[in-house]
Write an enzyme that holds these catalytic residues in place. Structure first.
Site, PDB file in Angstrom:
ATOM      1  N   THR A  13       0.932  -1.192   0.068  1.00  0.00           N
ATOM      2  CA  THR A  13       0.029   0.028   0.014  1.00  0.00           C
ATOM      3  C   THR A  13       0.936   1.201  -0.074  1.00  0.00           C
ATOM      4  O   THR A  13       2.157   1.274   0.325  1.00  0.00           O
ATOM      5  CB  THR A  13      -0.929   0.238   1.181  1.00  0.00           C
ATOM      6  OG1 THR A  13      -0.124   0.068   2.483  1.00  0.00           O
ATOM      7  CG2 THR A  13      -1.706  -1.111   1.380  1.00  0.00           C
ATOM      8  N   ASP A  14       0.088   2.493  -0.476  1.00  0.00           N
ATOM      9  CA  ASP A  14       0.955   3.680  -0.435  1.00  0.00           C
ATOM     10  C   ASP A  14       0.715   4.644   0.817  1.00  0.00           C
ATOM     11  O   ASP A  14      -0.200   4.194   1.601  1.00  0.00           O
ATOM     12  CB  ASP A  14       0.837   4.538  -1.733  1.00  0.00           C
ATOM     13  CG  ASP A  14      -0.610   4.781  -2.048  1.00  0.00           C
ATOM     14  OD1 ASP A  14      -1.552   4.513  -1.085  1.00  0.00           O
ATOM     15  OD2 ASP A  14      -1.110   4.907  -3.182  1.00  0.00           O
ATOM     16  N   LYS A  15       0.924   5.782   0.727  1.00  0.00           N
ATOM     17  CA  LYS A  15       0.434   6.535   1.855  1.00  0.00           C
ATOM     18  C   LYS A  15      -0.706   6.760   2.076  1.00  0.00           C
ATOM     19  O   LYS A  15      -1.228   7.269   3.131  1.00  0.00           O
ATOM     20  CB  LYS A  15       1.234   8.033   1.667  1.00  0.00           C
ATOM     21  CG  LYS A  15       1.374   8.901   2.907  1.00  0.00           C
ATOM     22  CD  LYS A  15       2.055  10.257   2.633  1.00  0.00           C
ATOM     23  CE  LYS A  15       2.119  11.059   3.822  1.00  0.00           C
ATOM     24  NZ  LYS A  15       2.926  11.937   3.615  1.00  0.00           N
ATOM     25  N   GLY A  17      -2.993   4.409   1.835  1.00  0.00           N
ATOM     26  CA  GLY A  17      -3.644   3.195   2.187  1.00  0.00           C
ATOM     27  C   GLY A  17      -4.132   2.373   1.325  1.00  0.00           C
ATOM     28  O   GLY A  17      -4.913   1.426   1.552  1.00  0.00           O
ATOM     29  N   ILE A  18      -3.824   2.548  -0.112  1.00  0.00           N
ATOM     30  CA  ILE A  18      -4.565   1.784  -1.366  1.00  0.00           C
ATOM     31  C   ILE A  18      -3.285   1.221  -1.624  1.00  0.00           C
ATOM     32  O   ILE A  18      -2.318   1.525  -1.964  1.00  0.00           O
ATOM     33  CB  ILE A  18      -5.096   2.592  -2.159  1.00  0.00           C
ATOM     34  CG1 ILE A  18      -4.470   3.625  -2.903  1.00  0.00           C
ATOM     35  CG2 ILE A  18      -6.512   3.056  -1.518  1.00  0.00           C
ATOM     36  CD1 ILE A  18      -5.248   4.331  -3.786  1.00  0.00           C
TER      37      ILE A  18
END
Length: 144
Positions: A13-15, A17-18
């Site tokens: 995930t990225d910053k 949250g996905i």
């Protein structure tokens, strides 16, 4: 063929949250490896015959985001086979059936030293397993 199941990992995930978009391409590779295992022609077997299968093209269309720790089921279908090039389609669905992503990859089959393999002539049993298990979509492009 049973779909490949991937559980989203936190590190994917990225910053926000996905799941970062690049991971879907990796999941397609995981699903393709599983697909080959299911038909009895896993990478270890292919490599024991001196067969390599490079990716020649890949695309991905993102529909909805996935997040940690969701499960994603990935169905692999053969969309086209013209004797040398195999085009696979991937459908990635969330547990509720929502289409999260769809993509394609194209592959050829080569000897370890880079020569094109004509599956029909050189590995008819592999070709048969591919075509039977994959159920070429609409049988279009199938020129085994």
């Amino acid at each position: 063929m049973r779909p490949y199941e991937h559980r989203v990992q936190y590190y994917e995930t990225d910053k926000m949250g996905i799941v970062h978009h690049s991971n879907y391409i990796r999941w397609m590779e995981e699903a393709r490896v599983d697909f080959l295992e299911q038909i009895g022609w896993g990478f270890d077997r292919l490599e024991s015959f001196g067969i390599v299968s490079p990716v020649t093209c890949v695309d991905c269309k993102y529909k909805v985001s996935t997040r940690f720790p969701e499960k994603v089921k990935i169905t692999v279908l053969a969309e086209e086979f013209k004797g040398v090039k195999l085009k696979l389609r991937y459908e990635m669905r969330k547990e509720d059936g929502t289409l999260a992503c769809e993509g394609h990859s194209e592959h050829c089959f080569l000897t370890a030293d880079g020569k094109v393999i004509a599956l029909k002539k050189e590995y008819p049993e592999f070709l048969k397993a591919l075509l039977e298990a994959a159920e070429i979509v609409g049988k279009q492009g199938h020129q085994a």
